[in-house]
Design a protein around this motif. Sequence first.
Motif, mmCIF file in Angstrom:
data_model
loop_
_atom_site.group_PDB
_atom_site.id
_atom_site.type_symbol
_atom_site.label_atom_id
_atom_site.label_comp_id
_atom_site.label_asym_id
_atom_site.label_seq_id
_atom_site.Cartn_x
_atom_site.Cartn_y
_atom_site.Cartn_z
ATOM 1 N N LYS A 1 0.829 -1.211 0.000
ATOM 2 C CA LYS A 1 0.000 0.000 0.000
ATOM 3 C C LYS A 1 0.860 1.255 0.000
ATOM 4 N N ASN A 2 1.988 1.194 0.683
ATOM 5 C CA ASN A 2 2.878 2.352 0.739
ATOM 6 C C ASN A 2 3.558 2.615 -0.603
ATOM 7 N N LEU A 3 3.634 1.585 -1.430
ATOM 8 C CA LEU A 3 4.288 1.737 -2.734
ATOM 9 C C LEU A 3 3.305 1.971 -3.877
ATOM 10 N N ASN A 4 2.056 1.570 -3.680
ATOM 11 C CA ASN A 4 1.095 1.584 -4.777
ATOM 12 C C ASN A 4 -0.192 2.285 -4.347
ATOM 13 N N HIS A 5 -0.456 3.446 -4.928
ATOM 14 C CA HIS A 5 -1.658 4.207 -4.596
ATOM 15 C C HIS A 5 -2.907 3.417 -4.969
ATOM 16 N N GLY A 6 -3.853 3.338 -4.043
ATOM 17 C CA GLY A 6 -5.110 2.647 -4.311
ATOM 18 C C GLY A 6 -5.006 1.133 -4.288
ATOM 19 N N PHE A 7 -3.915 0.607 -3.725
ATOM 20 C CA PHE A 7 -3.736 -0.853 -3.676
ATOM 21 C C PHE A 7 -4.838 -1.505 -2.851
ATOM 22 N N ASP A 8 -5.419 -2.579 -3.384
ATOM 23 C CA ASP A 8 -6.435 -3.359 -2.680
ATOM 24 C C ASP A 8 -6.181 -4.830 -2.976
ATOM 25 N N VAL A 9 -5.886 -5.587 -1.931
ATOM 26 C CA VAL A 9 -5.536 -6.998 -2.109
ATOM 27 C C VAL A 9 -6.668 -7.773 -2.781
ATOM 28 N N LYS A 10 -7.916 -7.336 -2.616
ATOM 29 C CA LYS A 10 -9.059 -8.046 -3.211
ATOM 30 C C LYS A 10 -9.105 -7.913 -4.726
ATOM 31 N N ASN A 11 -8.389 -6.922 -5.261
ATOM 32 C CA ASN A 11 -8.451 -6.662 -6.703
ATOM 33 C C ASN A 11 -7.310 -7.313 -7.484
ATOM 34 N N ILE A 12 -6.448 -8.042 -6.810
ATOM 35 C CA ILE A 12 -5.305 -8.652 -7.495
ATOM 36 C C ILE A 12 -5.764 -9.880 -8.273
ATOM 37 N N THR A 13 -5.246 -10.046 -9.485
ATOM 38 C CA THR A 13 -5.593 -11.173 -10.345
ATOM 39 C C THR A 13 -4.376 -12.076 -10.540
ATOM 40 N N GLU A 14 -4.621 -13.202 -11.187
ATOM 41 C CA GLU A 14 -3.511 -14.119 -11.503
ATOM 42 C C GLU A 14 -2.419 -13.399 -12.291
ATOM 43 N N ASN A 15 -2.821 -12.453 -13.117
ATOM 44 C CA ASN A 15 -1.864 -11.770 -13.996
ATOM 45 C C ASN A 15 -1.038 -10.704 -13.285
ATOM 46 N N THR A 16 -1.483 -10.272 -12.103
ATOM 47 C CA THR A 16 -0.762 -9.188 -11.424
ATOM 48 C C THR A 16 -0.035 -9.628 -10.153
ATOM 49 N N ILE A 17 -0.186 -10.894 -9.783
ATOM 50 C CA ILE A 17 0.468 -11.365 -8.545
ATOM 51 C C ILE A 17 1.977 -11.166 -8.606
ATOM 52 N N GLU A 18 2.595 -11.596 -9.680
ATOM 53 C CA GLU A 18 4.057 -11.538 -9.773
ATOM 54 C C GLU A 18 4.568 -10.104 -9.718
ATOM 55 N N HIS A 19 3.812 -9.184 -10.301
ATOM 56 C CA HIS A 19 4.197 -7.770 -10.266
ATOM 57 C C HIS A 19 4.367 -7.291 -8.825
ATOM 58 N N TYR A 20 3.429 -7.661 -7.972
ATOM 59 C CA TYR A 20 3.493 -7.219 -6.581
ATOM 60 C C TYR A 20 4.503 -8.037 -5.767
ATOM 61 N N LEU A 21 4.625 -9.314 -6.073
ATOM 62 C CA LEU A 21 5.617 -10.134 -5.363
ATOM 63 C C LEU A 21 7.028 -9.591 -5.575
ATOM 64 N N ASP A 22 7.297 -9.076 -6.772
ATOM 65 C CA ASP A 22 8.628 -8.535 -7.064
ATOM 66 C C ASP A 22 8.955 -7.316 -6.210
ATOM 67 N N GLN A 23 7.935 -6.658 -5.673
ATOM 68 C CA GLN A 23 8.165 -5.458 -4.859
ATOM 69 C C GLN A 23 8.436 -5.784 -3.381
ATOM 70 N N LEU A 24 8.173 -6.993 -2.994
ATOM 71 C CA LEU A 24 8.248 -7.355 -1.580
ATOM 72 C C LEU A 24 9.613 -7.923 -1.209
ATOM 73 N N PRO A 25 10.044 -7.715 0.041
ATOM 74 C CA PRO A 25 11.227 -8.436 0.523
ATOM 75 C C PRO A 25 10.909 -9.923 0.623
ATOM 76 N N ASN A 26 11.942 -10.747 0.502
ATOM 77 C CA ASN A 26 11.740 -12.203 0.476
ATOM 78 C C ASN A 26 11.022 -12.719 1.716
#
Length: 355
Positions: A214-239
Amino acid sequence: MIKIKAPGRVCLFGDHQDYLGLPIIACAINRHIGLEAHLNNSELLKIRFIDINQTRSITIPYNFNNYNPEDTFIAVLKVLERYGCKPNLGYDISITGNIPINAGLSSSSALILIWISFLVKAFGLKVECNQELLAKIAYEAEVLERNGPGGKMDQFSIALGNIIYLETDEKAAYKTFNRELPGLIIGESGIPKDTLGLLADRRRLALESIVFLKNLNHGFDVKNITENTIEHYLDQLPNTLKPYFNAAVRNHLITQKALSEFEEESLDIPILGKLMNQHHSILKNDLKITVPKIDKMIDAALLGGSYGAKIVGSGGGGCIIALAPENKEQKIIKQLKLAGAVNAYKAEVSEGILL
């Protein structure tokens, strides 16, 4: 005389989702805790827990000067006071049941719900009561009063009964399905689950991952994530946070697919079993809530011919459920016992609490 019974519950889809405000699918099962109460000539609620050979007495009206919300029976009295329920007569109360304790089938919430239901029947409320209100009162007493890590699944699935899809956010919108679930089998590991430890830890890590994004992405909502966008957000997270975010999102998607199946005119049990296997894989490999005995029981259920199997509840022990073909139910029950289950049996969908 007042008689009440409450069912246990199993989580079909959405374990470790309700504390994130994400939806779950659960069902009440035909294992129950029952209460029977008779008026006495005292100012005491005398409670006898038959199965564990314990008793306690609560003086009424109760003095909350030394109120401890960790005592959930007293927390219920505190919450009900806000709804205008004020006990003023003594009762002799007996409680017994066949829901295994500390096994992931929600014996604790069933116990609290029959306690609430008894107090409401005996002493009334200032508002009209229904099953949904019973669930909300139980959630307030079990979670909010104690600032606990749990969600709303147990209270709503037990109070409302049948199969329930529940949005666990503040609105708590739900849909119930009054239908059977053929081939449902429960296997008890005999290992006590670790509710508070595992729930608190997994909740903290999942919430950390969501706040981070949420701090990196304006309007982030976990309920709106799709199969196609999971990897995009995983790449932003620490391991360290990736598995917990991955679990939250993928289990949410699995739950939505399962909901679509329950909304069909006839259930496709093999499809539900496949989704159940996917769900369990995430619980095991990302959230790491299984133990070797649970893993062995899951393997036994699948080798015995189950369409799918998964651990139930918070983890660290407890139970598994399996979906079995009609002609393989007894074989799977036998295989579970050979794998170390202290008990295994067929279960049926149950109604909730009758007012």
